[in-house]
Design a protein around this motif. Structure first.
Motif, PDB file in Angstrom:
ATOM      1  N   UNK A  12       0.835  -1.206   0.000  1.00  0.00           N
ATOM      2  CA  UNK A  12       0.000   0.000   0.000  1.00  0.00           C
ATOM      3  C   UNK A  12       0.873   1.261   0.000  1.00  0.00           C
ATOM      4  N   UNK A  13       2.004   1.242   0.698  1.00  0.00           N
ATOM      5  CA  UNK A  13       2.905   2.394   0.675  1.00  0.00           C
ATOM      6  C   UNK A  13       3.512   2.572  -0.711  1.00  0.00           C
ATOM      7  N   UNK A  14       3.901   1.479  -1.355  1.00  0.00           N
ATOM      8  CA  UNK A  14       4.475   1.543  -2.705  1.00  0.00           C
ATOM      9  C   UNK A  14       3.472   2.051  -3.721  1.00  0.00           C
ATOM     10  N   UNK A  15       2.234   1.561  -3.651  1.00  0.00           N
ATOM     11  CA  UNK A  15       1.201   2.003  -4.580  1.00  0.00           C
ATOM     12  C   UNK A  15       0.892   3.480  -4.363  1.00  0.00           C
ATOM     13  N   UNK A  16       0.825   3.897  -3.116  1.00  0.00           N
ATOM     14  CA  UNK A  16       0.581   5.307  -2.829  1.00  0.00           C
ATOM     15  C   UNK A  16       1.685   6.187  -3.385  1.00  0.00           C
ATOM     16  N   UNK A  17       2.946   5.763  -3.200  1.00  0.00           N
ATOM     17  CA  UNK A  17       4.061   6.530  -3.739  1.00  0.00           C
ATOM     18  C   UNK A  17       3.985   6.623  -5.256  1.00  0.00           C
ATOM     19  N   UNK A  18       3.695   5.513  -5.914  1.00  0.00           N
ATOM     20  CA  UNK A  18       3.637   5.508  -7.374  1.00  0.00           C
ATOM     21  C   UNK A  18       2.505   6.376  -7.897  1.00  0.00           C
ATOM     22  N   UNK A  19       1.378   6.412  -7.197  1.00  0.00           N
ATOM     23  CA  UNK A  19       0.272   7.251  -7.641  1.00  0.00           C
ATOM     24  C   UNK A  19       0.627   8.727  -7.515  1.00  0.00           C
ATOM     25  N   UNK A  20       1.266   9.108  -6.414  1.00  0.00           N
ATOM     26  CA  UNK A  20       1.675  10.505  -6.247  1.00  0.00           C
ATOM     27  C   UNK A  20       2.741  10.852  -7.276  1.00  0.00           C
ATOM     28  N   UNK A  21       3.684   9.950  -7.473  1.00  0.00           N
ATOM     29  CA  UNK A  21       4.758  10.192  -8.441  1.00  0.00           C
ATOM     30  C   UNK A  21       4.204  10.373  -9.853  1.00  0.00           C
ATOM     31  N   UNK A  22       3.205   9.588 -10.218  1.00  0.00           N
ATOM     32  CA  UNK A  22       2.603   9.699 -11.543  1.00  0.00           C
ATOM     33  C   UNK A  22       1.947  11.058 -11.737  1.00  0.00           C
ATOM     34  N   UNK A  23       1.304  11.569 -10.698  1.00  0.00           N
ATOM     35  CA  UNK A  23       0.623  12.857 -10.798  1.00  0.00           C
ATOM     36  C   UNK A  23       1.605  14.021 -10.873  1.00  0.00           C
TER      37      UNK A  23
END
Length: 100
Positions: A12-23
């Motif tokens: 969940x931490x990795x997915x959250x980071x990737x979503x913020x990074x994508x934005x």
């Protein structure tokens, strides 16, 4: 340590980071200094304009800007001799270790 909880938390931490990074990654940069950016752009514009106006080839008569070895040597030795004379005058008129 509960391994399934560790895996779920890490995912969940990795997915959250990737979503913020994508934005955020599509933006060039977020700056708090818009005035500095304006001046930087103006300076870069002037630099590129001046660079485009610069001659590509060196001038043909470049030797006039480069002194010959003998004249440079003469000027250098003359300047050193002048400095030695001035130092000897300041030091009480001594010869600087040389016999006259």
């Amino acid at each position: 340590m509960h391994v399934p909880s560790l895996m779920a938390g890490s995912m969940s931490a990795g997915v959250g980071f990737l979503m913020v990074h994508r934005e955020v990654s599509h933006r060039n940069h977020l700056s708090r200094w818009p005035l500095a950016e304006k001046f930087q752009d103006a300076i870069l514009t002037q630099y590129y304009q001046l660079k485009s106006q610069a001659p590509i080839e060196p001038p043909k008569d470049i030797q006039q800007f480069i002194p010959s070895t003998t004249s440079a040597k003469t000027q250098w030795n003359g300047a050193l001799e002048t400095i030695r004379k001035q130092l000897s005058e300041l030091g009480g008129g001594g010869t600087g270790g040389k016999k006259e």
